[in-house]
Scaffold this motif. Structure first.
Motif, mmCIF file in Angstrom:
data_model
loop_
_atom_site.group_PDB
_atom_site.id
_atom_site.type_symbol
_atom_site.label_atom_id
_atom_site.label_comp_id
_atom_site.label_asym_id
_atom_site.label_seq_id
_atom_site.Cartn_x
_atom_site.Cartn_y
_atom_site.Cartn_z
ATOM 1 N N ILE A 76 0.866 -1.168 0.000
ATOM 2 C CA ILE A 76 0.000 0.000 0.000
ATOM 3 C C ILE A 76 0.903 1.218 0.000
ATOM 4 O O ILE A 76 1.935 1.240 0.683
ATOM 5 C CB ILE A 76 -0.993 0.006 1.180
ATOM 6 N N LEU A 77 0.571 2.175 -0.811
ATOM 7 C CA LEU A 77 1.333 3.408 -0.902
ATOM 8 C C LEU A 77 0.589 4.451 -0.084
ATOM 9 O O LEU A 77 -0.579 4.744 -0.358
ATOM 10 C CB LEU A 77 1.439 3.837 -2.364
ATOM 11 N N LEU A 78 1.230 4.976 0.959
ATOM 12 C CA LEU A 78 0.630 5.986 1.831
ATOM 13 C C LEU A 78 1.456 7.258 1.753
ATOM 14 O O LEU A 78 2.614 7.275 2.190
ATOM 15 C CB LEU A 78 0.564 5.486 3.278
ATOM 16 N N ASN A 79 0.876 8.289 1.135
ATOM 17 C CA ASN A 79 1.571 9.566 0.969
ATOM 18 C C ASN A 79 2.965 9.377 0.379
ATOM 19 O O ASN A 79 3.945 9.950 0.844
ATOM 20 C CB ASN A 79 1.634 10.327 2.294
ATOM 21 N N GLY A 80 3.051 8.526 -0.655
ATOM 22 C CA GLY A 80 4.295 8.302 -1.378
ATOM 23 C C GLY A 80 5.212 7.257 -0.787
ATOM 24 O O GLY A 80 6.237 6.935 -1.377
ATOM 25 N N GLU A 81 4.861 6.700 0.367
ATOM 26 C CA GLU A 81 5.718 5.701 1.013
ATOM 27 C C GLU A 81 5.103 4.311 0.906
ATOM 28 O O GLU A 81 4.019 4.064 1.433
ATOM 29 C CB GLU A 81 5.912 6.056 2.489
ATOM 30 N N PRO A 82 5.784 3.364 0.228
ATOM 31 C CA PRO A 82 5.249 2.004 0.107
ATOM 32 C C PRO A 82 5.417 1.227 1.413
ATOM 33 O O PRO A 82 6.441 1.341 2.088
ATOM 34 C CB PRO A 82 6.086 1.387 -1.007
ATOM 35 N N ARG A 83 4.388 0.453 1.759
ATOM 36 C CA ARG A 83 4.439 -0.401 2.953
ATOM 37 C C ARG A 83 3.843 -1.758 2.588
ATOM 38 O O ARG A 83 2.797 -1.825 1.948
ATOM 39 C CB ARG A 83 3.630 0.209 4.088
ATOM 40 N N PRO A 84 4.489 -2.852 3.018
ATOM 41 C CA PRO A 84 3.957 -4.190 2.695
ATOM 42 C C PRO A 84 2.663 -4.463 3.458
ATOM 43 O O PRO A 84 2.488 -4.005 4.595
ATOM 44 C CB PRO A 84 5.075 -5.123 3.156
ATOM 45 N N VAL A 85 1.745 -5.197 2.822
ATOM 46 C CA VAL A 85 0.509 -5.638 3.473
ATOM 47 C C VAL A 85 0.287 -7.116 3.177
ATOM 48 O O VAL A 85 0.700 -7.616 2.138
ATOM 49 C CB VAL A 85 -0.731 -4.818 3.035
ATOM 50 N N SER A 86 -0.365 -7.793 4.114
ATOM 51 C CA SER A 86 -0.652 -9.222 3.970
ATOM 52 C C SER A 86 -1.938 -9.530 4.737
ATOM 53 O O SER A 86 -2.476 -8.660 5.437
ATOM 54 C CB SER A 86 0.525 -10.050 4.473
ATOM 55 N N PRO A 87 -2.452 -10.757 4.630
ATOM 56 C CA PRO A 87 -3.721 -11.103 5.269
ATOM 57 C C PRO A 87 -3.749 -10.737 6.758
ATOM 58 O O PRO A 87 -2.789 -10.984 7.488
ATOM 59 C CB PRO A 87 -3.821 -12.609 5.068
ATOM 60 N N GLY A 88 -4.841 -10.105 7.162
ATOM 61 C CA GLY A 88 -5.038 -9.687 8.544
ATOM 62 C C GLY A 88 -4.646 -8.244 8.803
ATOM 63 O O GLY A 88 -4.982 -7.689 9.839
ATOM 64 N N ASP A 89 -3.936 -7.613 7.855
ATOM 65 C CA ASP A 89 -3.551 -6.216 8.039
ATOM 66 C C ASP A 89 -4.749 -5.295 7.840
ATOM 67 O O ASP A 89 -5.608 -5.540 6.986
ATOM 68 C CB ASP A 89 -2.457 -5.809 7.046
ATOM 69 N N VAL A 90 -4.794 -4.238 8.626
ATOM 70 C CA VAL A 90 -5.811 -3.197 8.506
ATOM 71 C C VAL A 90 -5.083 -1.873 8.343
ATOM 72 O O VAL A 90 -4.173 -1.562 9.107
ATOM 73 C CB VAL A 90 -6.720 -3.145 9.754
ATOM 74 N N VAL A 91 -5.470 -1.104 7.336
ATOM 75 C CA VAL A 91 -4.855 0.192 7.076
ATOM 76 C C VAL A 91 -5.958 1.239 7.026
ATOM 77 O O VAL A 91 -6.932 1.081 6.288
ATOM 78 C CB VAL A 91 -4.092 0.189 5.728
ATOM 79 N N LEU A 92 -5.821 2.299 7.818
ATOM 80 C CA LEU A 92 -6.760 3.418 7.792
ATOM 81 C C LEU A 92 -6.086 4.571 7.070
ATOM 82 O O LEU A 92 -4.996 4.998 7.463
ATOM 83 C CB LEU A 92 -7.146 3.844 9.202
ATOM 84 N N THR A 93 -6.700 5.042 6.003
ATOM 85 C CA THR A 93 -6.174 6.205 5.300
ATOM 86 C C THR A 93 -7.021 7.398 5.716
ATOM 87 O O THR A 93 -8.242 7.389 5.564
ATOM 88 C CB THR A 93 -6.228 6.006 3.773
#
Length: 112
Positions: A76-93
């Motif tokens: 997931i790219l958040l404000n230009g910074e890539p971060r790995p995601v996998s099953p069970g991850d939750v990301v709030l934008t």
């Protein structure tokens, strides 16, 4: 107090090409919309991104977005910074944050 219940399935999702300006195919389904929800939410949606697929970078000016990764691996790219995601991850934008999702794995990624 009024009881509120929403029932939906991910059967027959729409095939969407070029989500948020990205190339390629994504599967998408709206499970509930604002007028069917008791809270202040915009919608509850489900999406599936094939291997190599992308949901392009975008931002929301009045709503937050929550990604709950059900399967697959990605970034997931958040404000230009890539971060790995996998099953069970939750990301709030948050409101006004730029975000996008890329399936970097070999299996279809699904989330809601």
């Amino acid at each position: 107090m009024t009881e509120h219940f929403v029932w939906s399935t991910i059967d027959t999702p729409s095939e969407v090409y070029g989500v948020h300006g990205a190339e390629g195919l994504t599967y998408w389904k709206c499970l509930a919309r604002r007028d069917g929800l008791a809270g202040p939410w915009e919608a509850v949606e489900w999406a599936s991104v094939p291997p190599g697929g992308v949901s392009g970078e975008h931002l929301h000016t009045r709503t937050e977005e929550v990604y709950f990764i059900l399967s697959g691996r990605g970034e997931i790219l958040l404000n230009g910074e890539p971060r790995p995601v996998s099953p069970g991850d939750v990301v709030l934008t948050g409101v006004g944050s730029r975000h996008g999702l890329h399936n970097t794995g070999t299996a279809t990624s699904t989330g809601s």
